[in-house]
Enzyme design. Structure first.
Site, PDB file in Angstrom:
ATOM      1  N   SER A  16       0.825  -1.216   0.000  1.00  0.00           N
ATOM      2  CA  SER A  16       0.000   0.000   0.000  1.00  0.00           C
ATOM      3  C   SER A  16       0.853   1.256   0.000  1.00  0.00           C
ATOM      4  O   SER A  16       2.070   1.222   0.250  1.00  0.00           O
ATOM      5  CB  SER A  16      -0.943   0.030   1.204  1.00  0.00           C
ATOM      6  OG  SER A  16      -0.324   0.604   2.335  1.00  0.00           O
ATOM      7  N   ILE A  17       0.195   2.375  -0.228  1.00  0.00           N
ATOM      8  CA  ILE A  17       0.853   3.680  -0.227  1.00  0.00           C
ATOM      9  C   ILE A  17       1.411   4.022   1.154  1.00  0.00           C
ATOM     10  O   ILE A  17       2.359   4.803   1.280  1.00  0.00           O
ATOM     11  CB  ILE A  17      -0.138   4.772  -0.691  1.00  0.00           C
ATOM     12  CG1 ILE A  17       0.613   6.068  -0.997  1.00  0.00           C
ATOM     13  CG2 ILE A  17      -1.251   4.987   0.339  1.00  0.00           C
ATOM     14  CD1 ILE A  17      -0.221   7.095  -1.731  1.00  0.00           C
ATOM     15  N   LYS A  18       0.865   3.410   2.196  1.00  0.00           N
ATOM     16  CA  LYS A  18       1.298   3.732   3.552  1.00  0.00           C
ATOM     17  C   LYS A  18       2.714   3.237   3.857  1.00  0.00           C
ATOM     18  O   LYS A  18       3.301   3.638   4.868  1.00  0.00           O
ATOM     19  CB  LYS A  18       0.314   3.161   4.573  1.00  0.00           C
ATOM     20  CG  LYS A  18      -1.069   3.803   4.520  1.00  0.00           C
ATOM     21  CD  LYS A  18      -1.035   5.275   4.881  1.00  0.00           C
ATOM     22  CE  LYS A  18      -2.422   5.862   4.998  1.00  0.00           C
ATOM     23  NZ  LYS A  18      -2.401   7.273   5.423  1.00  0.00           N
ATOM     24  N   ASP A  19       3.269   2.402   2.996  1.00  0.00           N
ATOM     25  CA  ASP A  19       4.676   2.017   3.163  1.00  0.00           C
ATOM     26  C   ASP A  19       5.569   3.246   3.148  1.00  0.00           C
ATOM     27  O   ASP A  19       6.584   3.311   3.854  1.00  0.00           O
ATOM     28  CB  ASP A  19       5.110   1.080   2.031  1.00  0.00           C
ATOM     29  CG  ASP A  19       4.503  -0.309   2.136  1.00  0.00           C
ATOM     30  OD1 ASP A  19       3.762  -0.571   3.101  1.00  0.00           O
ATOM     31  OD2 ASP A  19       4.779  -1.125   1.241  1.00  0.00           O
ATOM     32  N   ALA A  75       5.392   4.984   6.512  1.00  0.00           N
ATOM     33  CA  ALA A  75       6.030   4.147   7.527  1.00  0.00           C
ATOM     34  C   ALA A  75       7.552   4.266   7.471  1.00  0.00           C
ATOM     35  O   ALA A  75       8.218   4.480   8.494  1.00  0.00           O
ATOM     36  CB  ALA A  75       5.608   2.688   7.352  1.00  0.00           C
TER      37      ALA A  75
END
Length: 359
Positions: free
Chosen positions: A61-64, A67
């Site tokens: 996901s884009i949230k990598d 993070a």
């Protein structure tokens, strides 16, 4: 700030060459995702609509990006030492990204999340070794909100950080130095508009700031699901209203202006309200027309991209982000019973109902 992430981006050859080696492991493999031309929707609108394939990040996901950016920022500032604990309140994907980063960099990961999230996300977090605390979904103003519980938990530990994804602007900065430049290079600067939904506000603020600096005429729009206050906030010129209603989308929508969004909110060109019915319909359209198996937030973004392209007129070029794949939500999005329980059974066009194979 985020010197390691910036070095990684500079060292990588864009254009997605196959000889690139991610020498930094997981963290070095994040980003540099393809930009996909959405052929059917582009032809229907007379515009060119592109989706940035963030589901191709190694954590899915884009949230990598957030993070990696937040953890590297904490390391560079000396806020966490080897063997420490990373704590976050998250609706899912940031937690999954953090769990990957923690495994790769030797940290313990603790996640507090609303108990409304899909079981697939909870199971994946635990498989990645994270300690997961599902808690009641209550407004941010409530002291029992999952973000406040995460902060309080981290404060009780030695060598621990609360990553604070909503208000830690290292989040937006990660997109400013990676996602934004990638989009600019991939479009060769020929882009009229960018639109996406926002949870933390990091993607919209970081990408929007970069694109606006490159070309002040580029329009940056926010897409908002039901139950969020941001559409009305932007449309009214800055009046916050009480949050009401809900959406089947996960991880997007907001009841306040976060610090990340606050870095750019006054520069937004406008906002679009996207109904759950439109998002569900687009989940199925993208699968049928483009072969893309995407989650509801990605589908919402594409609906918004179509609407923005229609506003900007034929020949316009619009980019959005494809946040993650549908496999994290398939027990809901492709379940006839679940969709009907949400009053969304009729949102799927008749000719596409063959894909709703789960009961």
């Amino acid at each position: 700030m985020l010197l390691a992430l910036r070095r990684t981006i500079v060292q990588q050859t864009r254009g997605f060459a196959t000889n690139n080696i991610a020498v930094d492991g997981f963290t070095g493999a994040v980003g540099n995702t393809p930009l996909i031309y959405l052929k059917t929707l582009s032809e229907q609108t007379g515009s060119k609509i592109y989706g940035k394939a963030e589901f191709q990040n190694p954590g899915g996901s884009i949230k990598d990006r957030a993070a990696v950016g937040i953890v590297l920022d904490a390391e560079e500032k000396g806020r966490i030492k080897p063997g420490g604990t990373v704590v976050e309140g998250t609706a899912g994907n940031t937690g999954i990204g953090l769990a990957h980063v923690c495994r790769a960099r030797g940290y313990k990961c603790v996640i507090f999340m609303p108990n409304t999230q899909s079981q697939e996300k909870i199971d994946l977090l635990r498989m990645l070794g994270a300690e997961v605390h599902p808690v009641p979904a209550v407004p941010y103003e409530n002291p029992l909100n999952y973000n406040h519980q995460a902060k309080e938990y981290a404060e009780k530990l030695e060598n621990a950080i609360w990553t604070d994804q909503f208000d830690n602007t290292a989040n937006a900065y990660a997109h400013y130095i990676s996602t934004g430049p990638e989009i600019w290079e991939q479009t060769k600067g020929d882009i009229d508009g960018f639109v996406c939904s926002t949870g933390t506000g990091g993607t919209l603020a970081g990408v929007g700031k970069y694109l606006k600096q490159k070309n002040p005429k580029t329009q940056i729009w926010l897409a908002d699901p039901p139950g969020s206050v941001l559409y009305k906030y932007i449309s009214s010129g800055g009046k916050l209203v009480e949050r009401g209603g809900s959406s089947i989308t996960e991880g997007i929508g907001q009841g306040r202006v976060t610090n990340n969004l606050g870095t750019f909110v006054n520069d937004l060109s406008g906002a679009l309200h996207i109904s759950d019915e439109k998002s569900i319909s687009m989940v199925y359209q993208l699968l049928d027309n483009e072969g893309l198996y995407l989650g509801a937030s990605s589908a919402l973004n594409v609906v918004a991209a179509v609407e923005l392209a229609q506003k900007l007129g034929k020949g316009s070029k619009v980019v959005t982000v494809l946040c993650d794949g549908a496999y994290r939500y398939q027990s809901r999005l492709f379940s006839k019973k679940w969709l009907e329980s949400k009053g969304l059974g009729d949102a799927i066009p008749e000719y596409l109902r063959k894909y709703a194979v789960l009961d």
